[in-house]
Design a protein around this motif. Structure first.
Motif, short mmCIF file in Angstrom:
data_model
loop_
_atom_site.label_atom_id
_atom_site.label_comp_id
_atom_site.label_asym_id
_atom_site.label_seq_id
_atom_site.Cartn_x
_atom_site.Cartn_y
_atom_site.Cartn_z
N UNK A 244 0.86 -1.19 0.00
CA UNK A 244 0.00 0.00 0.00
C UNK A 244 0.89 1.23 0.00
N UNK A 245 0.36 2.34 -0.53
CA UNK A 245 1.13 3.58 -0.46
C UNK A 245 0.87 4.33 0.85
N UNK A 246 0.11 3.71 1.76
CA UNK A 246 -0.09 4.23 3.11
C UNK A 246 0.46 3.20 4.09
N UNK A 247 1.37 3.64 4.96
CA UNK A 247 2.03 2.72 5.89
C UNK A 247 1.82 3.21 7.31
N UNK A 248 1.20 2.37 8.12
CA UNK A 248 1.06 2.65 9.55
C UNK A 248 2.13 1.85 10.28
N UNK A 249 3.03 2.54 10.96
CA UNK A 249 4.12 1.87 11.68
C UNK A 249 3.72 1.61 13.13
N UNK A 250 4.25 0.54 13.68
CA UNK A 250 3.92 0.14 15.04
C UNK A 250 4.31 1.20 16.06
N UNK A 251 5.36 1.96 15.77
CA UNK A 251 5.74 3.07 16.66
C UNK A 251 6.43 4.15 15.84
N UNK A 252 6.57 5.32 16.42
CA UNK A 252 7.14 6.46 15.70
C UNK A 252 8.60 6.25 15.32
N UNK A 253 9.35 5.53 16.14
CA UNK A 253 10.77 5.35 15.84
C UNK A 253 10.97 4.51 14.58
N UNK A 254 10.15 3.49 14.39
CA UNK A 254 10.18 2.74 13.13
C UNK A 254 9.79 3.65 11.96
N UNK A 255 8.78 4.48 12.20
CA UNK A 255 8.32 5.39 11.14
C UNK A 255 9.41 6.37 10.73
N UNK A 256 10.18 6.86 11.70
CA UNK A 256 11.27 7.78 11.40
C UNK A 256 12.31 7.10 10.49
N UNK A 257 12.63 5.83 10.80
CA UNK A 257 13.55 5.09 9.95
C UNK A 257 13.01 4.87 8.55
N UNK A 258 11.72 4.55 8.46
CA UNK A 258 11.09 4.32 7.16
C UNK A 258 11.08 5.61 6.33
N UNK A 259 10.82 6.75 6.97
CA UNK A 259 10.82 8.02 6.23
C UNK A 259 12.22 8.34 5.70
N UNK A 260 13.26 8.01 6.49
CA UNK A 260 14.62 8.23 6.02
C UNK A 260 14.92 7.36 4.79
N UNK A 261 14.43 6.12 4.81
CA UNK A 261 14.61 5.24 3.65
C UNK A 261 13.91 5.80 2.42
#
Length: 341
Positions: A244-261
């Motif tokens: 999906x082009x929408x990603x809900x991450x289990x926590x913000x720290x994972x989301x921060x890493x995904x945004x950097x990628x």
């Protein structure tokens, strides 16, 4: 002895002409001695620059003024902020908080519990590791010391205070589905009970909406969540395997890493026709408002978690350990809308 350093309470008693029992009484509770005596003692403390050994005083009390605080990973800004608030509440109430970190390791957590118990604390505020905890060790501690558990809900202690993950995940899933493509769920192998609850809540929310849950699990076994999110995100983007082009991450720290990628791969994150991905998280991590773009998330109420945990613990200390059944205080999260989704 004028001009020399006072080493102990016996020496202070000699130079100040105040009996040692009176000094001890003052250090246990300044209000327990007469005002004139209190003023005399305080003058002597300034004159001789004497600072009592608070640890020794606590050990001689039937009930110490020490409060143990244990978090799983103090370098995590979420736990650092909650610990800071807990510590401040304890100090303001006249207690001596001692903060420990388990560093994500079971042995370190057991050692911290043993050290806390040796201090004979009046009570303890614990956020256990969860899946990595030695449950029996945590339970033995909580059976001996008035204990309130926060954040990580393992079945020990006399109360739990934490976020209602099912409500908060439901809140953000509903929002993401209303405003764009339904989200997939991005997680790593769970380190504590919150991660499991959030995945379950995501699945239930999607099914309630008549949608198919899509859970993506990236590899990682420690608390370096940003790196795990980044490396897992890089692989998924390279393989074009995000469902999906929408990603809900289990926590913000994972989301921060995904945004950097996503940034490194040239994918724009945000809500709009020129954006390739929407990314959201959970917790309202202290840095989430300063990411680029700022992260949409669900906030945990840091203040309420600290306030309620300390209030319950102080009541337990005053009333003694209770025989009533353990109770849970689940707090509502709040949807925080920012540019990332």
């Amino acid at each position: 002895m004028t001009g020399s350093k006072i080493k102990n309470m016996d020496e202070l008693a000699k130079v100040s002409n105040i009996s040692r029992p009176t000094l001890s009484k003052y250090f246990n509770d300044p209000e327990s001695v007469r005002k004139t005596t209190r003023q005399k003692i305080e003058t002597a403390l300034k004159t001789y620059d004497y600072k009592p050994n608070i640890f020794a005083i606590n050990q001689n009390r039937k009930l110490t003024k020490t409060i143990g605080i244990l978090v799983p990973y103090l370098a995590d800004p979420f736990f650092a902020e909650v610990a800071r608030r807990l510590e401040r509440h304890c100090i303001d109430a006249g207690y001596w908080p001692t903060v420990f970190s388990a560093h994500g390791d079971q042995e370190a957590e057991n050692n911290a519990l043993a050290t806390m118990q040796s201090l004979r604390p009046a009570g303890a505020l614990l956020a256990p590791l969860g899946r990595r905890s030695d449950f029996e060790a945590v339970k033995r501690f909580a059976d001996e010391v008035p204990t309130v558990v926060f954040d990580s809900n393992v079945a020990v202690g006399e109360a739990f205070v934490g976020n209602d993950n099912f409500k908060s995940i439901g809140l953000i899933v509903d929002y993401l589905c209303r405003t764009g493509e339904p989200p997939c769920f991005f997680e790593m192998p769970p380190l504590n009970p919150n991660a499991n609850k959030r995945r379950e809540a995501y699945v239930q929310s999607m099914e309630r909406l008549g949608l198919t849950p899509q859970v993506i699990k990236v590899e990682g076994t420690n608390w370096d969540f940003e790196r795990i999110g980044f490396e897992g995100g890089m692989r998924l983007i390279e393989e074009r395997s995000l469902p999906s082009n929408t990603v809900l991450c289990s926590n913000d720290r994972l989301a921060i890493g995904l945004m950097a990628a996503a940034y490194q791969k040239g994918l724009r994150v945000g809500h709009g026709p020129e954006c390739a991905l929407r990314i959201a998280g959970h917790d309202d991590h202290p840095w989430s408002r300063y990411t680029c773009p700022p992260l949409t998330t669900v906030s945990q109420d840091y203040s309420a978690i600290a306030d309620q945990s300390v209030k319950i613990l102080f009541d337990l200390i005053q009333e003694g350990k209770q025989t009533h059944s353990r109770f849970e205080n689940l707090l509502d999260g709040k949807l925080v809308l920012r540019t990332s989704a």
